[in-house]
Motif scaffolding. Structure first.
Motif, PDB file in Angstrom:
ATOM      1  N   VAL A 295      14.157  62.067  34.152  1.00 36.02           N
ATOM      2  CA  VAL A 295      15.255  62.087  33.175  1.00 36.02           C
ATOM      3  C   VAL A 295      14.694  62.226  31.756  1.00 36.02           C
ATOM      4  O   VAL A 295      15.237  62.966  30.924  1.00 36.02           O
ATOM      5  CB  VAL A 295      16.112  60.818  33.301  1.00 36.02           C
ATOM      6  CG1 VAL A 295      17.144  60.747  32.177  1.00 36.02           C
ATOM      7  CG2 VAL A 295      16.809  60.776  34.648  1.00 36.02           C
ATOM      8  N   GLY A 296      13.589  61.524  31.489  1.00 31.48           N
ATOM      9  CA  GLY A 296      12.944  61.660  30.187  1.00 31.48           C
ATOM     10  C   GLY A 296      12.496  63.080  29.916  1.00 31.48           C
ATOM     11  O   GLY A 296      12.607  63.575  28.782  1.00 31.48           O
ATOM     12  N   ILE A 297      11.989  63.758  30.947  1.00 33.28           N
ATOM     13  CA  ILE A 297      11.602  65.168  30.806  1.00 33.28           C
ATOM     14  C   ILE A 297      12.809  66.003  30.403  1.00 33.28           C
ATOM     15  O   ILE A 297      12.721  66.910  29.556  1.00 33.28           O
ATOM     16  CB  ILE A 297      10.995  65.679  32.122  1.00 33.28           C
ATOM     17  CG1 ILE A 297       9.629  65.024  32.361  1.00 33.28           C
ATOM     18  CG2 ILE A 297      10.866  67.198  32.123  1.00 33.28           C
ATOM     19  CD1 ILE A 297       9.028  65.324  33.729  1.00 33.28           C
ATOM     20  N   GLY A 298      13.965  65.694  30.997  1.00 31.77           N
ATOM     21  CA  GLY A 298      15.179  66.416  30.642  1.00 31.77           C
ATOM     22  C   GLY A 298      15.558  66.238  29.185  1.00 31.77           C
ATOM     23  O   GLY A 298      15.914  67.206  28.494  1.00 31.77           O
ATOM     24  N   TYR A 299      15.460  65.023  28.675  1.00 26.44           N
ATOM     25  CA  TYR A 299      15.802  64.772  27.270  1.00 26.44           C
ATOM     26  C   TYR A 299      14.794  65.432  26.324  1.00 26.44           C
ATOM     27  O   TYR A 299      15.176  65.951  25.267  1.00 26.44           O
ATOM     28  CB  TYR A 299      15.882  63.277  27.015  1.00 26.44           C
ATOM     29  CG  TYR A 299      17.148  62.644  27.545  1.00 26.44           C
ATOM     30  CD1 TYR A 299      18.394  63.027  27.062  1.00 26.44           C
ATOM     31  CD2 TYR A 299      17.101  61.677  28.540  1.00 26.44           C
ATOM     32  CE1 TYR A 299      19.563  62.462  27.547  1.00 26.44           C
ATOM     33  CE2 TYR A 299      18.271  61.102  29.044  1.00 26.44           C
ATOM     34  CZ  TYR A 299      19.491  61.501  28.543  1.00 26.44           C
ATOM     35  OH  TYR A 299      20.653  60.950  29.030  1.00 26.44           O
ATOM     36  N   VAL A 300      13.519  65.405  26.684  1.00 29.13           N
ATOM     37  CA  VAL A 300      12.515  66.092  25.861  1.00 29.13           C
ATOM     38  C   VAL A 300      12.820  67.587  25.814  1.00 29.13           C
ATOM     39  O   VAL A 300      12.759  68.222  24.749  1.00 29.13           O
ATOM     40  CB  VAL A 300      11.098  65.838  26.415  1.00 29.13           C
ATOM     41  CG1 VAL A 300      10.080  66.747  25.721  1.00 29.13           C
ATOM     42  CG2 VAL A 300      10.698  64.387  26.240  1.00 29.13           C
ATOM     43  N   ALA A 336      16.904  71.549  33.104  1.00 22.47           N
ATOM     44  CA  ALA A 336      17.440  71.763  34.449  1.00 22.47           C
ATOM     45  C   ALA A 336      16.696  70.932  35.491  1.00 22.47           C
ATOM     46  O   ALA A 336      17.308  70.356  36.397  1.00 22.47           O
ATOM     47  CB  ALA A 336      17.369  73.249  34.808  1.00 22.47           C
ATOM     48  N   LEU A 337      15.375  70.852  35.368  1.00 22.97           N
ATOM     49  CA  LEU A 337      14.613  70.004  36.283  1.00 22.97           C
ATOM     50  C   LEU A 337      14.939  68.530  36.063  1.00 22.97           C
ATOM     51  O   LEU A 337      15.050  67.757  37.025  1.00 22.97           O
ATOM     52  CB  LEU A 337      13.113  70.244  36.086  1.00 22.97           C
ATOM     53  CG  LEU A 337      12.558  71.590  36.543  1.00 22.97           C
ATOM     54  CD1 LEU A 337      11.107  71.731  36.124  1.00 22.97           C
ATOM     55  CD2 LEU A 337      12.688  71.743  38.056  1.00 22.97           C
ATOM     56  N   GLY A 338      15.094  68.133  34.815  1.00 22.38           N
ATOM     57  CA  GLY A 338      15.334  66.733  34.506  1.00 22.38           C
ATOM     58  C   GLY A 338      16.663  66.213  35.011  1.00 22.38           C
ATOM     59  O   GLY A 338      16.796  65.015  35.291  1.00 22.38           O
ATOM     60  N   VAL A 339      17.673  67.076  35.126  1.00 24.27           N
ATOM     61  CA  VAL A 339      19.003  66.624  35.560  1.00 24.27           C
ATOM     62  C   VAL A 339      19.220  66.859  37.044  1.00 24.27           C
ATOM     63  O   VAL A 339      20.325  66.655  37.549  1.00 24.27           O
ATOM     64  CB  VAL A 339      20.116  67.343  34.756  1.00 24.27           C
ATOM     65  CG1 VAL A 339      19.938  67.103  33.265  1.00 24.27           C
ATOM     66  CG2 VAL A 339      20.125  68.853  35.049  1.00 24.27           C
ATOM     67  N   SER A 340      18.184  67.262  37.755  1.00 22.76           N
ATOM     68  CA  SER A 340      18.341  67.664  39.151  1.00 22.76           C
ATOM     69  C   SER A 340      17.923  66.563  40.114  1.00 22.76           C
ATOM     70  O   SER A 340      17.296  65.572  39.744  1.00 22.76           O
ATOM     71  CB  SER A 340      17.525  68.931  39.421  1.00 22.76           C
ATOM     72  OG  SER A 340      17.798  69.427  40.718  1.00 22.76           O
ATOM     73  N   GLY A 341      18.283  66.765  41.358  1.00 17.31           N
ATOM     74  CA  GLY A 341      17.861  65.907  42.465  1.00 17.31           C
ATOM     75  C   GLY A 341      17.406  66.774  43.612  1.00 17.31           C
ATOM     76  O   GLY A 341      17.031  67.929  43.425  1.00 17.31           O
ATOM     77  N   ILE A 342      17.455  66.235  44.812  1.00 19.67           N
ATOM     78  CA  ILE A 342      16.993  66.967  45.991  1.00 19.67           C
ATOM     79  C   ILE A 342      18.155  67.170  46.949  1.00 19.67           C
ATOM     80  O   ILE A 342      18.863  66.224  47.292  1.00 19.67           O
ATOM     81  CB  ILE A 342      15.853  66.225  46.701  1.00 19.67           C
ATOM     82  CG1 ILE A 342      14.623  66.166  45.803  1.00 19.67           C
ATOM     83  CG2 ILE A 342      15.494  66.901  48.020  1.00 19.67           C
ATOM     84  CD1 ILE A 342      13.440  65.450  46.407  1.00 19.67           C
TER      85      ILE A 342
END
Length: 633
Positions: A295-300, A336-342
């Motif tokens: 999630v932090g990656i998404g915000y960055v 997109a990666l930060g807000v994703s799941g599996i």
């Protein structure tokens, strides 16, 4: 599929051939060898992709293949480093992206770099970079990836500093190398921390979801975060450096000092997406072991995309506009990666990120190569030296417009489909995030058409000579990339790449799509009104907000802040005192010892006079002293 080894060997052998014997070859022959080698590599990559994506699925999932894998170094019974080739959906997709763009750059450079000093060296460096990037994406373990990760850094340093007689190019290459080295230190620490607790470097073991892999790290915390969170955060720092995420973005705009085809290859399609690829490669690990880091990656990524878009709106150098555009689009992929799941709709962001990586590589390479054709004709990067070029460069004009429409997200071009899926994923994660990224997408459309109108419309500048279209070797790659940009959006990308390997059918969210297209059209309309013809509103806005404009022009003084930290604090307060201590205390002590030794040696050198009588006298005197001491004792 052992032939996949040739995908790595051909660029490597080409680098060795041109690097060792290139100066003995005519430039045209050296360029032909480099281009032919890359064409064969591209053919092998497409053959591999065709075979892999048509292979039968196992349990609905495309298999992970290891056509080549052997042990290189063993540390313990469990921990060892292997070298090999891993074929899975994202690595095969990256093979296609890297070889396609690299081949276009090789062909384009035959015309763009013609007559340049060091032509053979240039093609050798291109081959080295391509080899390094291909080795990075097919690595079956994180340590092999790190080895090629560093090779990518070295080859990019060589290409950015290709014009080594220009101080600006040398400074830019050093800046890129130093910034990414600091980031790569975090990557290395993350690898060591991760491998210590999991006892493996293998991507298969790390991303399999096997709880036994994480058992040693369970319950281990530091400063309130788990050891896995720290390891994955450190690994992301390495990816943030390569992908120019804020605040490690400062090297990318300056890297435009390299040849423009290099910008298309390194800073648009391949090297800068290495960080995105790294997070995607370890995506299951981030989801299962450190979702808060993801999630932090998404915000960055979100902050980086907005920051870069704002700065791009005021730049006047066309390559710097595209550089900040790249930073912003990489931010979209990270979001997109930060807000994703599996799995299923939860994995929409992962699929959208990889889809946007693919489409962005094509239209951003097209933009950079189009900019190169313009610079090749005009002899300047500044928009003030351009204007009205659509009459003189019709092919470049049309292909550049296609790329601008794609990055703005206008249907049915490829950028619309991939960007729409990213926005849909952000709205599903949080409506606020969706609104934030939609606004950033609107800025993207605005600054790209500001660039387009300033180059091809407006009042023509006073050209030193009549502009002309680029040669065919430069136009053909533009046309090929434009065709890919036009039709790549219709590829059923989710069928090949998804978060859990299962086919994912893309369904456009009509509400999101309509809103995003409307925002893009409004932004394009504003840019058209401002820049297609004479209009004083932009100048009035600058006069209304001079401080904001000045700050944006100076990239909000981030570079100045780094210079202040390095020169005023690190150099002056730390490095200079250490240097003084080293020169005056350490060196002074050693020099004093040497001086005392020298003076003492001068004082006693008479004992080595070579006179036998003196030696006998000293010997006798010594004997008498010893006898006297024995008697007294």
């Amino acid at each position: 599929m052992e032939y996949t080894l040739l995908i790595l060997l051909l660029p490597m052998l080409t680098f060795l051939l041109l690097g060792l014997f290139g100066m003995k070859l005519r430039p045209a022959i050296a360029g032909g060898i480099g281009t032919l080698s890359l064409a064969l590599t591209t053919l092998l990559a497409y053959t591999t992709a065709g075979y892999y994506f048509s292979s039968p699925r196992i349990g609905g999932v495309l298999p992970k293949l290891l056509p080549i894998n052997f042990e290189w170094l063993r540390f313990t019974d469990a921990l060892h480093i292997d070298l090999g080739i891993l074929l899975d959906p994202i690595s095969v997709m990256m093979l296609v992206v890297i070889t396609t763009v690299s081949l276009m750059v090789h062909i384009y450079s035959l015309g763009y770099m013609k007559g340049e000093r060091g032509f053979q060296r240039y093609y050798a460096f291109l081959s080295l970079f391509t080899f390094s990037m291909l080795g990075l994406v097919v690595a079956p373990n994180i340590f092999q990836m790190y080895i090629f990760w560093e090779l990518v850094g070295v080859s990019s340093y060589l290409l950015i500093g290709f014009y080594y007689t220009r101080p600006a190019a040398i400074a830019a290459s050093k800046k890129a190398f130093i910034v990414t080295r600091f980031a790569d230190l975090g990557f290395l620490l993350g690898i060591l921390l991760l491998s210590y607790f999991t006892e493996t470097f293998s991507f298969e073991a790390l991303t399999s979801g096997n709880s036994a892999v994480f058992s040693a790290a369970a319950g281990v915390t530091f400063l309130g975060a788990s050891v896995m969170s720290w390891a994955l955060a450190l690994i992301f720092i390495g990816g943030a450096g390569k992908s120019a995420m804020f605040p490690l973005h400062i090297w990318l705009p300056d890297a435009m000092e390299g040849p423009t085809p290099v910008s298309a290859l390194i800073h648009a399609a391949t090297m800068v997406v290495a960080g995105v690829f790294l997070v995607a490669r370890l995506f299951p690990l981030y989801v299962l072991a450190a979702p808060e880091v993801l999630v932090g990656i998404g915000y960055v990524g979100a902050f980086t995309s907005l920051y870069a878009a704002i700065v791009a709106c005021v730049q006047t150098d066309i390559k710097r506009v595209l550089a900040f555009s790249t930073i912003s689009q990489i931010g979209f992929m990270m979001v997109a990666l930060g807000v994703s799941g599996i799995g299923g709709h939860e994995g929409l962001g992962y699929m959208a990120s990889m889809f946007h990586l693919f489409t962005h590589a094509m239209f951003k390479a097209l933009l950079f190569l189009g900019a190169g054709a313009i610079i090749h004709t005009i002899g300047s990067n500044e928009m003030s030296r351009m204007g009205g070029l659509r009459k003189y460069m019709p092919y470049t004009h049309i292909t550049f417009l296609v790329a601008c429409l794609a990055i703005a997200g206008i249907p049915p071009l490829s950028g619309f489909f991939s960007k729409d899926e990213i926005l849909a994923a952000t709205f599903a994660f949080a409506p606020q995030m969706g609104v934030f990224m939609s606004f950033t997408a609107g800025l993207t459309a605005f600054y790209m058409f500001r660039l387009y109108y300033n180059i091809f419309w407006g009042i023509p500048a006073k050209f030193e000579h009549t502009p002309h279209e680029a040669p065919k070797t430069m136009i053909i790659p533009l046309m090929i990339l434009a065709l890919i940009t036009l039709f790549a959006g219709f590829i059923p990308f989710g069928h090949f790449v998804s978060s859990n390997g299962q086919p994912y059918t893309i369904h456009l969210d009509r509400t999101v799509a309509i809103c995003s297209v409307a925002i893009a059209l409004i932004a394009i309309s504003i840019a058209t009104f401002f820049y297609k013809s004479s209009c004083d509103i932009p100048d009035r806005l600058v006069n209304m907000y001079p401080r904001l404009h000045r700050a944006a022009c100076h990239r909000f003084y981030i570079d100045e802040f780094y210079l202040f930290i390095t020169k005023r604090i690190i150099f002056r307060c730390i490095s200079h005192p250490i240097a003084w201590f080293d020169r005056h205390v350490i060196d002074g002590t050693l020099n004093g010892i040497a001086s005392m030794t020298q003076r003492f040696s001068y004082a006693i050198r008479g004992f080595q006079s070579g006179q036998i009588q003196q030696y006998a006298f000293v010997f006798l005197l010594g004997t008498l002293l010893i006898v006297l001491l024995m008697v007294l004792i």
